[in-house]
Design a protein around this motif. Sequence first.
Motif, PDB file in Angstrom:
ATOM      1  N   LEU A 476       0.844  -1.193   0.000  1.00  0.00           N
ATOM      2  CA  LEU A 476       0.000   0.000   0.000  1.00  0.00           C
ATOM      3  C   LEU A 476       0.881   1.245   0.000  1.00  0.00           C
ATOM      4  CD1 LEU A 476      -2.561  -1.072   2.744  1.00  0.00           C
ATOM      5  CD2 LEU A 476      -2.922  -1.075   0.278  1.00  0.00           C
ATOM      6  N   PRO A 477       0.465   2.303  -0.692  1.00  0.00           N
ATOM      7  CA  PRO A 477       1.219   3.566  -0.609  1.00  0.00           C
ATOM      8  C   PRO A 477       1.103   4.163   0.784  1.00  0.00           C
ATOM      9  CG  PRO A 477      -0.786   3.833  -1.917  1.00  0.00           C
ATOM     10  CD  PRO A 477      -0.652   2.383  -1.649  1.00  0.00           C
ATOM     11  N   ILE A 478       2.179   4.850   1.211  1.00  0.00           N
ATOM     12  CA  ILE A 478       2.212   5.414   2.561  1.00  0.00           C
ATOM     13  C   ILE A 478       1.041   6.361   2.796  1.00  0.00           C
ATOM     14  CG2 ILE A 478       3.510   6.946   4.092  1.00  0.00           C
ATOM     15  CD1 ILE A 478       4.592   4.152   4.032  1.00  0.00           C
ATOM     16  N   ARG A 479       0.692   7.154   1.793  1.00  0.00           N
ATOM     17  CA  ARG A 479      -0.410   8.102   1.980  1.00  0.00           C
ATOM     18  C   ARG A 479      -1.724   7.368   2.272  1.00  0.00           C
ATOM     19  NH1 ARG A 479      -1.856  13.331   1.359  1.00  0.00           N
ATOM     20  NH2 ARG A 479      -4.054  13.701   0.849  1.00  0.00           N
ATOM     21  N   ALA A 480      -1.957   6.248   1.570  1.00  0.00           N
ATOM     22  CA  ALA A 480      -3.183   5.482   1.807  1.00  0.00           C
ATOM     23  C   ALA A 480      -3.209   4.934   3.239  1.00  0.00           C
ATOM     24  CB  ALA A 480      -3.295   4.346   0.792  1.00  0.00           C
ATOM     25  N   ILE A 481      -2.056   4.489   3.720  1.00  0.00           N
ATOM     26  CA  ILE A 481      -1.979   3.975   5.094  1.00  0.00           C
ATOM     27  C   ILE A 481      -2.263   5.090   6.084  1.00  0.00           C
ATOM     28  CG2 ILE A 481      -0.447   2.966   6.820  1.00  0.00           C
ATOM     29  CD1 ILE A 481       1.018   1.543   4.531  1.00  0.00           C
ATOM     30  N   ARG A 482      -1.669   6.262   5.850  1.00  0.00           N
ATOM     31  CA  ARG A 482      -1.871   7.378   6.775  1.00  0.00           C
ATOM     32  C   ARG A 482      -3.318   7.855   6.766  1.00  0.00           C
ATOM     33  NH1 ARG A 482       3.806  10.663   5.481  1.00  0.00           N
ATOM     34  NH2 ARG A 482       5.149   9.131   6.532  1.00  0.00           N
ATOM     35  N   GLU A 483      -3.956   7.801   5.629  1.00  0.00           N
ATOM     36  CA  GLU A 483      -5.376   8.171   5.572  1.00  0.00           C
ATOM     37  C   GLU A 483      -6.224   7.187   6.374  1.00  0.00           C
ATOM     38  OE1 GLU A 483      -6.148   8.345   1.424  1.00  0.00           O
ATOM     39  OE2 GLU A 483      -5.542  10.462   1.208  1.00  0.00           O
ATOM     40  N   GLN A 484      -5.864   5.896   6.293  1.00  0.00           N
ATOM     41  CA  GLN A 484      -6.559   4.876   7.097  1.00  0.00           C
ATOM     42  C   GLN A 484      -6.405   5.181   8.590  1.00  0.00           C
ATOM     43  OE1 GLN A 484      -8.120   1.573   6.632  1.00  0.00           O
ATOM     44  NE2 GLN A 484      -8.664   2.436   4.643  1.00  0.00           N
ATOM     45  N   ILE A 485      -5.181   5.504   8.999  1.00  0.00           N
ATOM     46  CA  ILE A 485      -4.917   5.789  10.407  1.00  0.00           C
ATOM     47  C   ILE A 485      -5.671   7.040  10.853  1.00  0.00           C
ATOM     48  CG2 ILE A 485      -3.122   6.437  12.073  1.00  0.00           C
ATOM     49  CD1 ILE A 485      -1.143   4.753  10.386  1.00  0.00           C
ATOM     50  N   ALA A 486      -5.610   8.095  10.032  1.00  0.00           N
ATOM     51  CA  ALA A 486      -6.232   9.367  10.409  1.00  0.00           C
ATOM     52  C   ALA A 486      -7.745   9.248  10.549  1.00  0.00           C
ATOM     53  CB  ALA A 486      -5.882  10.435   9.365  1.00  0.00           C
ATOM     54  N   MET A 514      -5.677  14.746   8.244  1.00  0.00           N
ATOM     55  CA  MET A 514      -4.480  14.833   7.401  1.00  0.00           C
ATOM     56  C   MET A 514      -4.288  16.271   6.922  1.00  0.00           C
ATOM     57  SD  MET A 514      -2.979  11.774   6.632  1.00  0.00           S
ATOM     58  CE  MET A 514      -2.365  11.951   4.956  1.00  0.00           C
ATOM     59  N   GLU A 515      -3.048  16.676   6.819  1.00  0.00           N
ATOM     60  CA  GLU A 515      -2.690  17.933   6.175  1.00  0.00           C
ATOM     61  C   GLU A 515      -1.522  17.633   5.255  1.00  0.00           C
ATOM     62  OE1 GLU A 515      -1.007  22.292   7.407  1.00  0.00           O
ATOM     63  OE2 GLU A 515      -2.632  21.448   8.614  1.00  0.00           O
ATOM     64  N   GLY A 516      -1.799  17.605   3.952  1.00  0.00           N
ATOM     65  CA  GLY A 516      -0.779  17.137   3.013  1.00  0.00           C
ATOM     66  C   GLY A 516      -0.602  15.642   3.193  1.00  0.00           C
ATOM     67  N   ASP A 517       0.636  15.219   3.451  1.00  0.00           N
ATOM     68  CA  ASP A 517       0.926  13.796   3.694  1.00  0.00           C
ATOM     69  C   ASP A 517       1.163  13.497   5.168  1.00  0.00           C
ATOM     70  OD1 ASP A 517       0.698  13.142   1.038  1.00  0.00           O
ATOM     71  OD2 ASP A 517       2.835  13.452   0.607  1.00  0.00           O
ATOM     72  N   ILE A 518       0.848  14.440   6.023  1.00  0.00           N
ATOM     73  CA  ILE A 518       1.162  14.295   7.445  1.00  0.00           C
ATOM     74  C   ILE A 518      -0.122  14.114   8.261  1.00  0.00           C
ATOM     75  CG2 ILE A 518       2.301  15.338   9.440  1.00  0.00           C
ATOM     76  CD1 ILE A 518       4.191  14.618   7.139  1.00  0.00           C
ATOM     77  N   VAL A 519      -0.103  13.120   9.162  1.00  0.00           N
ATOM     78  CA  VAL A 519      -1.216  12.934  10.101  1.00  0.00           C
ATOM     79  C   VAL A 519      -1.109  14.009  11.179  1.00  0.00           C
ATOM     80  CG1 VAL A 519      -2.310  11.378  11.749  1.00  0.00           C
ATOM     81  CG2 VAL A 519      -1.280  10.457   9.664  1.00  0.00           C
ATOM     82  N   GLN A 520      -2.169  14.772  11.377  1.00  0.00           N
ATOM     83  CA  GLN A 520      -2.149  15.872  12.332  1.00  0.00           C
ATOM     84  C   GLN A 520      -2.576  15.396  13.724  1.00  0.00           C
ATOM     85  OE1 GLN A 520      -1.072  19.172  11.549  1.00  0.00           O
ATOM     86  NE2 GLN A 520      -0.360  17.881   9.863  1.00  0.00           N
ATOM     87  N   LEU A 521      -1.802  15.816  14.729  1.00  0.00           N
ATOM     88  CA  LEU A 521      -2.073  15.456  16.121  1.00  0.00           C
ATOM     89  C   LEU A 521      -2.287  16.719  16.945  1.00  0.00           C
ATOM     90  CD1 LEU A 521       0.671  12.701  16.686  1.00  0.00           C
ATOM     91  CD2 LEU A 521      -1.690  12.385  15.950  1.00  0.00           C
ATOM     92  N   GLN A 522      -3.127  16.603  17.970  1.00  0.00           N
ATOM     93  CA  GLN A 522      -3.410  17.727  18.866  1.00  0.00           C
ATOM     94  C   GLN A 522      -3.397  17.229  20.306  1.00  0.00           C
ATOM     95  OE1 GLN A 522      -6.646  21.073  18.409  1.00  0.00           O
ATOM     96  NE2 GLN A 522      -7.656  19.325  19.349  1.00  0.00           N
ATOM     97  N   ASP A 523      -2.463  17.733  21.104  1.00  0.00           N
ATOM     98  CA  ASP A 523      -2.369  17.316  22.505  1.00  0.00           C
ATOM     99  C   ASP A 523      -3.504  17.940  23.308  1.00  0.00           C
ATOM    100  OD1 ASP A 523      -0.057  15.827  22.121  1.00  0.00           O
ATOM    101  OD2 ASP A 523       1.270  17.538  22.444  1.00  0.00           O
ATOM    102  N   ILE A 524      -4.176  17.122  24.101  1.00  0.00           N
ATOM    103  CA  ILE A 524      -5.264  17.595  24.967  1.00  0.00           C
ATOM    104  C   ILE A 524      -4.763  17.744  26.400  1.00  0.00           C
ATOM    105  CG2 ILE A 524      -7.643  17.198  25.711  1.00  0.00           C
ATOM    106  CD1 ILE A 524      -7.273  17.565  22.683  1.00  0.00           C
TER     107      ILE A 524
END
Length: 573
Positions: A476-486, A514-524
């Motif tokens: 699988l392409p990395i972007r597809a995997i990251r979209e699955q995770i996000a 996702m923003e571009g190819d990066i999974v975005q995280l936000q600390d709570i």
Amino acid sequence: MFRIEYQAGKGEKKTLSCEIDSCTVGKSDENLIVLRGWSVGKRHATLHKKPKGFFVEDHGAMGATQVNGKDIAGEYGPLSATDVIKIGDNIIKLIFDDASEQDVLPAAPVASTANAVAPSQPLPQPEAPPPVQAAKIEDEKPAVSPDLRLRMNQSRQALHGKLIMQMDLRRLDVSSMSEDDLRTSTRSMITEILDADSSLYEDLDRERLTKDLLDEVLGLGPLEELLADPGISEIMVNCYNEIYIERKGRLTKADVSFSNDRAVLGAIERIVAPIGRRIDESSPMVDARLKDGSRVNAVIPPLALKGCNITIRKFSKNKLVDKDMINYGSVTAEMMKFLELAVDQAANVVISGGTGSGKTTLLNVLSNYIPDDERIVTVEDAAELQLAKPHLISLESRPPNSEGKGAVPIRELVKNCLRMRPDRIVVGECRGGEALDMLQAMNTGHDGSMTTAHANTPRDCIARLEVMTLMSGLELPIRAIREQIASAVHLIVQQSRFPDGSRKVTHITEVTGMEGDIVQLQDIFLFKQDGYDENGKIKGKFVATGNVPDLCQDLAKRGIPVDLSIFQPEKNG
């Protein structure tokens, strides 16, 4: 001084001279006679020259020391010129240069093993060591001197052989006896043997010797008392005479030991047999569990070079709840309130952390927040989860049999549980390709699912999920995997174990897309460390970042009441 003839396997016979009254045999280069073979211990046996003749002493390695084809335990002798000592594939004989040396030997040797001496024959009384006060069984185990411990082990080995012989002579059908009846019968036989044995050291505590022998024959040997101690959280057997424990986050060496490596192997077999698993030379590693759910890992030679080893992660008899974690300082009430809301509202949660950081414990605590009317399916390698829920199905993977067939890996179980109409899927730990199946389940209507993964930070956890997804074998392409995770994972809860032994939730982080190819995280929520106090304890505080998670904003829009004040920094300052 004396001479020894030995032959390693099918090699040439060699002769060595021992310049002192004793010499050691084993695979370590420090021994006078160096032998090879996986069953040969580093210091396998010692040959002694004493006033009464020559003796061989076995030190309890994985492979037994044999004299004339019979296993020995402890010391055997006096030896004659015709006696053949065998260690693995190696043959050893003593060379008697002076005929007078052999003339002083008795007609029949006396041994400390059941194979070489009848139960009615007394053991030889060794040179009396300095008197040592007998150890007593008390609530707090007193310190035991090395000399006394050595003599207790030697006596236990000798009595073990006699006990097995007695059980064999009486033709006991142990398979048909209950555990209580077997213990009562065995204790009675041990008492008879002790009463008839005049060779025991007078300073030995016979009650303690009886208990140790019972535990070794019918239980887990010295591990029994460690398992019964509620203050011990982990037990690590490095080899038969080297056992470490974790107490309050600190590692210390335990004041107990097995009698030899064969006793450790016997304990492992008693652990794995009831759950249908096996351990032998062809399958020298095993994951198992005890009756109380404690996790067990065992490795034996040839993989374990020092001898059989066991690692036991104990489960607390009192199941932890959220208030316990708050009282221990692992989390704050506001953080736990948010996690309760997230689990109740079916957020997909990944608990991330290192080995021993408390991931499974936290998973058990969070499972209490799942509504009772939902159907839960758990999938694990070795069953550890203790979910106190009424509608629960637990699945456990299966290793291959002796023919290498019949294995059922976690990935197959995750696929199968999708057909079991689960509301939520809980995977004990994602280690490989099952991560892809778990992400797909989270994306296809199984909201509120949970799992754990090994990682040091939430960002590392995302990278780890990517790697595990690639382990599924699909290109699988990395972007597809990251979209699955996000789209699948809503929250990452980071658990960490600090050097002082404390365990804390250091991050509660939301996956925002996702923003571009990066999974975005936000600390709570975060734990901010401020160093250590004078006692070496970690200092720091839990803080809210001020970020309000999208989950709570969505709930507020739907009219579901949410206490947004818990996300204000001053609430956790």
